[in-house]
Design a protein around this motif. Structure first.
Motif, PDB file in Angstrom:
ATOM      1  N   MET A  34       1.167  -1.590  -0.038  1.00 30.18           N
ATOM      2  CA  MET A  34       0.120  -0.053   0.360  1.00 30.18           C
ATOM      3  C   MET A  34       1.041   1.291  -0.159  1.00 30.18           C
ATOM      4  N   ARG A  35       2.263   1.499   0.819  1.00 28.41           N
ATOM      5  CA  ARG A  35       2.694   2.383   0.718  1.00 28.41           C
ATOM      6  C   ARG A  35       3.356   2.974  -0.385  1.00 28.41           C
ATOM      7  N   GLU A  36       3.201   1.973  -1.699  1.00 28.69           N
ATOM      8  CA  GLU A  36       3.894   2.169  -2.709  1.00 28.69           C
ATOM      9  C   GLU A  36       2.454   2.906  -3.669  1.00 28.69           C
ATOM     10  N   LEU A  37       1.132   2.255  -3.714  1.00 28.75           N
ATOM     11  CA  LEU A  37       0.715   2.298  -4.263  1.00 28.75           C
ATOM     12  C   LEU A  37      -0.048   4.075  -3.213  1.00 28.75           C
ATOM     13  N   LEU A  38       0.114   4.333  -2.146  1.00 31.83           N
ATOM     14  CA  LEU A  38      -0.303   5.206  -1.980  1.00 31.83           C
ATOM     15  C   LEU A  38       0.942   6.655  -1.281  1.00 31.83           C
ATOM     16  N   ILE A  39       2.078   6.900  -2.519  1.00 31.14           N
ATOM     17  CA  ILE A  39       3.157   6.911  -2.459  1.00 31.14           C
ATOM     18  C   ILE A  39       3.276   8.149  -1.307  1.00 31.14           C
ATOM     19  N   ASP A  40       2.391   9.504  -1.377  1.00 33.92           N
ATOM     20  CA  ASP A  40       2.364   9.841  -0.206  1.00 33.92           C
ATOM     21  C   ASP A  40       2.147  10.103   1.525  1.00 33.92           C
ATOM     22  N   ARG A  65       0.092   1.458   5.626  1.00 35.43           N
ATOM     23  CA  ARG A  65       2.029   1.889   5.498  1.00 35.43           C
ATOM     24  C   ARG A  65       2.674  -0.083   5.469  1.00 35.43           C
ATOM     25  N   THR A  66       2.095  -0.615   5.982  1.00 35.40           N
ATOM     26  CA  THR A  66       3.318  -2.141   5.989  1.00 35.40           C
ATOM     27  C   THR A  66       2.460  -2.685   5.851  1.00 35.40           C
ATOM     28  N   ALA A  67       1.052  -2.753   4.993  1.00 36.30           N
ATOM     29  CA  ALA A  67       0.124  -4.283   4.770  1.00 36.30           C
ATOM     30  C   ALA A  67       0.458  -3.985   3.016  1.00 36.30           C
ATOM     31  N   THR A  68       0.457  -5.367   2.474  1.00 35.37           N
ATOM     32  CA  THR A  68       0.575  -4.851   0.922  1.00 35.37           C
ATOM     33  C   THR A  68      -1.530  -5.155   0.659  1.00 35.37           C
ATOM     34  N   LEU A  69      -1.476  -4.752  -0.254  1.00 34.53           N
ATOM     35  CA  LEU A  69      -3.263  -4.192  -1.306  1.00 34.53           C
ATOM     36  C   LEU A  69      -4.361  -5.737   0.174  1.00 34.53           C
ATOM     37  N   ALA A  70      -3.454  -6.416  -0.831  1.00 35.57           N
ATOM     38  CA  ALA A  70      -4.231  -8.214   0.109  1.00 35.57           C
ATOM     39  C   ALA A  70      -4.400  -7.603   0.884  1.00 35.57           C
ATOM     40  N   GLU A  71      -3.424  -7.798   1.909  1.00 32.69           N
ATOM     41  CA  GLU A  71      -3.512  -8.192   3.632  1.00 32.69           C
ATOM     42  C   GLU A  71      -4.342  -7.073   4.252  1.00 32.69           C
ATOM     43  N   PHE A  72      -4.612  -5.555   3.571  1.00 33.74           N
ATOM     44  CA  PHE A  72      -5.162  -4.881   4.041  1.00 33.74           C
ATOM     45  C   PHE A  72      -6.346  -4.952   3.893  1.00 33.74           C
ATOM     46  N   ALA A  73      -7.153  -5.034   3.271  1.00 37.31           N
ATOM     47  CA  ALA A  73      -8.515  -6.058   1.947  1.00 37.31           C
ATOM     48  C   ALA A  73      -8.577  -7.203   3.426  1.00 37.31           C
ATOM     49  N   ALA A  74      -8.005  -7.675   3.519  1.00 35.52           N
ATOM     50  CA  ALA A  74      -8.294  -9.040   4.320  1.00 35.52           C
ATOM     51  C   ALA A  74      -8.753  -8.544   6.052  1.00 35.52           C
ATOM     52  N   VAL A  75      -7.590  -7.150   5.809  1.00 32.01           N
ATOM     53  CA  VAL A  75      -7.826  -6.981   7.272  1.00 32.01           C
ATOM     54  C   VAL A  75      -9.380  -6.282   7.367  1.00 32.01           C
ATOM     55  N   LEU A  76      -9.680  -5.528   6.760  1.00 31.76           N
ATOM     56  CA  LEU A  76     -11.327  -5.184   6.140  1.00 31.76           C
ATOM     57  C   LEU A  76     -11.582  -5.682   6.327  1.00 31.76           C
TER      58      LEU A  76
END
Length: 83
Positions: A34-40, A65-76
Motif C-alpha cells: 500500500m505504501r507504494e500505491l499511496l505514494i505520499d 503503510r505496512t500491508a500489501t493491498l491483499a493484506e489490507f483488504a483481508a483486515v477490512l
C-alpha cells in the motif's frame, strides 16, 4: 456499507485506488505494498478517510503503510465480518 458477493472488499479498495487516487490499474495487484500505491502521506490519510466513509471502519495510517493491498483488504473484510 456492506459488500455483496459480487463486489469484494479487495474490489472496492482497488476501485478507490484507481478512481480516487488515480493509481494505474496495472499497478493495483494484491501483492503491491500500500505504501507504494499511496505514494505520499496525504494519500495515506485520504485513503484512511475513504475507507471510513465507504465501510464505516476506522483504520490507522500505520496499517496502510505496512500491508500489501491483499493484506489490507483481508483486515477490512475481517473487521466487517466481526460486526
Amino acid at each position: 456499507m456492506t459488500t455483496s458477493a459480487q463486489e469484494s472488499v479487495l474490489d472496492v479498495i482497488s476501485g478507490l485506488l484507481v478512481e480516487k487516487f488515480e493509481v494505474p490499474s496495472e499497478e493495483v495487484r494484491g501483492s503491491a505494498p500500500m505504501r507504494e500505491l499511496l505514494i505520499d502521506s496525504l494519500m495515506i490519510v485520504e485513503m484512511a478517510i475513504a475507507v471510513h466513509e465507504t465501510f464505516g471502519i476506522k483504520v490507522e495510517e500505520e496499517e496502510l503503510r505496512t500491508a500489501t493491498l491483499a493484506e489490507f483488504a483481508a483486515v477490512l473484510d475481517e473487521r466487517l465480518t466481526d460486526r
